[in-house]
Design an enzyme around this catalytic site. Structure first.
Site, short mmCIF file in Angstrom:
data_model
loop_
_atom_site.label_atom_id
_atom_site.label_comp_id
_atom_site.label_asym_id
_atom_site.label_seq_id
_atom_site.Cartn_x
_atom_site.Cartn_y
_atom_site.Cartn_z
N ASN A 9 -31.47 -10.83 -40.93
CA ASN A 9 -30.47 -9.79 -41.19
C ASN A 9 -30.70 -8.65 -40.19
O ASN A 9 -31.65 -7.89 -40.34
CB ASN A 9 -30.62 -9.29 -42.63
CG ASN A 9 -29.69 -8.13 -42.93
OD1 ASN A 9 -28.79 -7.82 -42.16
ND2 ASN A 9 -29.92 -7.47 -44.07
N TRP A 10 -29.84 -8.59 -39.18
CA TRP A 10 -30.05 -7.60 -38.12
C TRP A 10 -29.55 -6.21 -38.50
O TRP A 10 -29.71 -5.26 -37.74
CB TRP A 10 -29.35 -8.06 -36.83
CG TRP A 10 -29.96 -9.29 -36.22
CD1 TRP A 10 -31.06 -9.98 -36.67
CD2 TRP A 10 -29.52 -9.98 -35.03
NE1 TRP A 10 -31.32 -11.06 -35.85
CE2 TRP A 10 -30.39 -11.07 -34.83
CE3 TRP A 10 -28.48 -9.78 -34.13
CZ2 TRP A 10 -30.25 -11.96 -33.76
CZ3 TRP A 10 -28.33 -10.67 -33.06
CH2 TRP A 10 -29.22 -11.74 -32.89
N LYS A 11 -28.90 -6.11 -39.62
CA LYS A 11 -28.39 -4.81 -40.11
C LYS A 11 -27.58 -4.10 -39.03
O LYS A 11 -26.96 -4.74 -38.19
CB LYS A 11 -29.54 -3.95 -40.64
CG LYS A 11 -30.44 -4.72 -41.61
CD LYS A 11 -31.36 -3.84 -42.39
CE LYS A 11 -32.29 -4.71 -43.22
NZ LYS A 11 -33.06 -3.98 -44.21
N HIS A 92 -26.45 -7.50 -50.88
CA HIS A 92 -27.69 -6.93 -50.34
C HIS A 92 -27.92 -5.57 -51.00
O HIS A 92 -26.97 -4.83 -51.26
CB HIS A 92 -27.58 -6.78 -48.81
CG HIS A 92 -28.90 -6.44 -48.19
ND1 HIS A 92 -29.40 -5.16 -48.20
CD2 HIS A 92 -29.83 -7.20 -47.56
CE1 HIS A 92 -30.59 -5.16 -47.60
NE2 HIS A 92 -30.87 -6.39 -47.21
N GLU A 94 -28.82 -2.82 -49.94
CA GLU A 94 -28.27 -1.66 -49.22
C GLU A 94 -26.77 -1.52 -49.49
O GLU A 94 -26.25 -0.41 -49.57
CB GLU A 94 -28.59 -1.77 -47.72
CG GLU A 94 -30.07 -1.52 -47.46
CD GLU A 94 -30.64 -2.18 -46.21
OE1 GLU A 94 -29.87 -2.61 -45.33
OE2 GLU A 94 -31.89 -2.29 -46.13
N GLU A 164 -34.99 -10.22 -53.30
CA GLU A 164 -35.49 -9.15 -52.44
C GLU A 164 -35.82 -7.91 -53.28
O GLU A 164 -34.93 -7.12 -53.59
CB GLU A 164 -34.42 -8.76 -51.42
CG GLU A 164 -33.97 -9.91 -50.54
CD GLU A 164 -33.33 -9.38 -49.26
OE1 GLU A 164 -33.94 -9.54 -48.20
OE2 GLU A 164 -32.24 -8.78 -49.34
N GLY A 170 -37.92 -3.08 -45.99
CA GLY A 170 -38.08 -2.09 -44.93
C GLY A 170 -39.18 -1.08 -45.19
O GLY A 170 -39.29 -0.07 -44.50
N SER A 210 -40.08 -7.08 -46.19
CA SER A 210 -41.21 -6.89 -45.27
C SER A 210 -41.97 -8.19 -44.99
O SER A 210 -43.20 -8.19 -44.85
CB SER A 210 -42.16 -5.80 -45.80
OG SER A 210 -41.47 -4.58 -45.91
N GLY A 231 -35.57 -8.91 -42.37
CA GLY A 231 -34.95 -7.77 -41.72
C GLY A 231 -35.69 -7.44 -40.42
O GLY A 231 -35.44 -8.03 -39.36
N GLY A 232 -36.62 -6.50 -40.49
CA GLY A 232 -37.32 -5.99 -39.31
C GLY A 232 -37.84 -7.08 -38.37
O GLY A 232 -37.64 -7.02 -37.15
C1 PEP Z 1 -33.62 -7.24 -45.69
O1 PEP Z 1 -33.01 -6.27 -45.32
O2 PEP Z 1 -33.02 -8.18 -46.24
C2 PEP Z 1 -35.06 -7.26 -45.50
C3 PEP Z 1 -35.76 -8.18 -46.11
O3 PEP Z 1 -35.59 -6.32 -44.66
P1 PEP Z 1 -37.14 -6.20 -44.17
O4 PEP Z 1 -37.61 -7.58 -43.84
O5 PEP Z 1 -37.12 -5.28 -43.03
O6 PEP Z 1 -37.89 -5.65 -45.36
#
Ligand code: PEP
Length: 247
Positions: A9-11, A92, A94, A164, A170, A210, A231-232
């Protein structure tokens, strides 16, 4: 059978050039043949990403529950399909928190995806205060009951759910492998109770929060953890590729 999946997920990150460099970089890597890889770039880059991707599914981070029409700023499933997207995220944390997407909206998106034969990853997960009061299982089960578990057994076959925990997204804080496996085992149990064993075994349940190469092996070792929504660590070719080798 559930699939092994690594989804990025590049957001709201990366310029067009950076995004294309990343997709080309990932495409050039050796990915285990039994691992499905998908990335969710900014919707602006869906068409470009689909052109450059090799062996990678391209998805959108969000889509409308409506058909094409007067919905300024929204993106329909038909539009995303027309530029090569095959899958979308729903719910998600967010989107739930910042854009106030409620259970009814998420249910409508699930129904729209089903009616358009568009794959999706349904995201669920509890905020920190719910984890601290010990009611995370009830909270996540309610999210699934509210927006996903109205589907028929046939419709639930082969679906993808991402667990999640909001407090791990994040933040650098990861759920322990026991916490992740415990939730995933319960999600599969609820599917078996609501539908049947065959459906439960067919659903892929991903962990997100994370997740990175240094902790993925331990988390993915859980028998009910079928992969990760990342994500990251998905913004870097080496880390993302390493995750596909972490099963
Ligand atoms: C996400 O946004 O779905 C996610 C898991 O982010 P991160 O890996 O950065 O926690």
């Amino acid at each position: 059978m559930a699939n092994k999946i690594i989804a990025g997920n590049w957001k709201m990150n990366l310029s067009a050039k950076e995004a294309m460099d990343l997709i080309k970089g990932i495409s050039q890597q050796e990915i285990p043949s039994d691992v499905k890889v998908m990335v969710f770039p900014s919707a602006l880059y869906t068409g470009l990403a689909a052109t450059f991707a090799e062996g990678i599914e391209i998805g959108v981070q969000n889509f409308s529950e409506n058909d094409n029409g007067a919905y300024t700023g929204e993106i329909s499933i038909a539009q995303t399909k027309s530029v090569g997207a095959t899958i979308g995220l729903i719910g998600h944390s967010e989107r739930r928190a910042y854009y106030k997407e409620d259970h009814a909206t998420l249910k409508a998106k699930v129904d729209k995806a089903i009616s358009e034969n568009f794959d999706f990853i349904f995201c669920c997960g509890e905020p920190l205060f719910i984890r601290e009061e010990g009611s995370e299982l009830q909270f996540v089960q309610q999210q699934l009951d509210d927006s996903l578990f109205h589907l028929s057994a046939e419709q639930m076959m082969n679906k993808i759910i991402a667990y999640e925990p909001v407090w791990a997204i994040g933040t650098g804080k990861t759920a322990t492998s026991e916490q992740a496996e415990d939730m995933h085992r319960n999600i599969r149990l609820w599917i078996a109770e609501k539908y049947n064993e065959q459906v439960a075994k067919s659903v892929s349940i991903l962990y997100g929060g994370s997740c990175k190469p240094s902790n993925a092996k331990e988390i993915f070792a859980g028998p009910n953890v079928d992969g990760g929504l990342i994500g990251g660590a998905s913004l870097n070719v080496e880390d993302f590729t390493a995750l596909t080798h972490s099963f």
